[in-house]
Design an enzyme around this catalytic site. Structure first.
Site, PDB file in Angstrom:
ATOM      1  N   CYS A  63       0.835  -1.204   0.000  1.00 30.72           N
ATOM      2  CA  CYS A  63       0.000   0.000   0.000  1.00 30.72           C
ATOM      3  C   CYS A  63       0.871   1.257   0.000  1.00 30.72           C
ATOM      4  O   CYS A  63       1.725   1.440   0.880  1.00 30.72           O
ATOM      5  CB  CYS A  63      -0.926  -0.024   1.214  1.00 30.72           C
ATOM      6  N   CYS A  66       0.395   3.421   3.103  1.00 33.33           N
ATOM      7  CA  CYS A  66       1.048   2.809   4.268  1.00 33.33           C
ATOM      8  C   CYS A  66       2.548   3.122   4.268  1.00 33.33           C
ATOM      9  O   CYS A  66       3.138   3.413   5.326  1.00 33.33           O
ATOM     10  CB  CYS A  66       0.820   1.303   4.263  1.00 33.33           C
TER      11      CYS A  66
END
Length: 268
Positions: A63, A66
């Site tokens: 991600c 993230c």
């Protein structure tokens, strides 16, 4: 010529040295994170059974958001050390934890404190997250911990996180019910067949009793008419006799008048 060869050899050595340095830099281990790494095996021990509040980041390694949050999360762990436990959970290896805690997007930041779980939805900077983790979370009533949830709480949380699944199931069920009604709905069940048979039997018995009662009434009426017909000749004869008497009286009337005239003449 020799100098040119020496220069080329030096350049080649420099290129090889640069490549080796780049490879070594790529293979160098990343600095250790100050955030606690959690998984299925130690989540309960470090979060649910610990008195210290826990601020947990559920993330996926692939991600982009993230990855962007990772250094800020590490700084936050340093600032909250001893006050709030800052932790991370890799959901690609701990899918069960993500489902249990209602994670359906990455990254998801959840604070477990004072017997409740709350999700952070504010700005993703160190100052904002630090302030919320220390005091701001109390403005949110939060949800029950998974171990304290009733069945009804779990249902509502599931609907809230997976509403699209619930909507699909409801739509699929409605379509299935319509198809059933169209294809099979007209075919009666064995219970319906039995009820209809009993109803037809009761209806036939009622019709038989009504027909029998009607026959009895007709027979009684016919008998009454026969009795009336049998009595009619005598009544006619008596009537005729009465008429004859009246006629005799009428016929005798002129005679009486003549006799009266005769008597009156004699008196004169």
């Amino acid at each position: 010529m020799a100098q040119a060869r020496a220069a080329m050899a030096n350049a080649a050595r420099l290129v090889l040295a640069g490549l080796c340095a780049a490879v070594t830099a790529d293979e160098a281990p990343a600095p250790a994170s100050r955030a606690t790494v959690l998984g299925i095996e130690n989540f309960t021990e470090h979060v649910e059974d610990r008195g210290l509040p826990s601020f947990v980041k559920f993330y996926a390694p692939w991600c982009g958001h993230c990855k962007k949050l990772a250094p800020l999360w590490d700084d936050l762990a340093g600032k909250l050390e001893g006050k709030v436990q800052v932790a991370t959970v890799d959901v690609t290896h701990n899918r069960w934890l993500a489902d249990e805690w209602g994670v359906n997007g990455y990254p998801t930041l959840k604070l477990i404190a004072e017997g409740k779980v709350r999700e952070y939805r504010g700005k993703r900077d160190v100052a904002s997250m630090e302030l919320w983790a220390l005091e701001g979370f109390r403005d949110d009533s939060g949800e029950s911990l998974p171990k304290d949830r009733t069945l009804w709480d779990s249902v509502w949380i599931f609907v809230g996180h997976y509403w699209f699944v619930v909507a699909f199931l409801v739509l699929f069920g409605a379509i299935g019910w319509l198809i059933y009604q169209i294809v099979v709905g007209d075919e009666p069940s064995p219970e319906d067949v039995e009820r209809r048979r009993e109803f037809r039997q009761r209806l036939a018995e009622r019709e038989r009793l009504d027909a029998q009662a009607a026959k009895e009434r007709l027979a009684a009426l016919a008998e009454k008419l026969e009795l009336q017909k049998a009595n009619q000749p005598g009544e006619t004869q008596e009537t005729v006799g009465a008429d004859d008497g009246q006629q005799t009286a009428v016929e005798e009337l002129p005679t009486n008048v003549e006799e009266k005239d005769t008597v009156e003449k004699k008196c004169d």
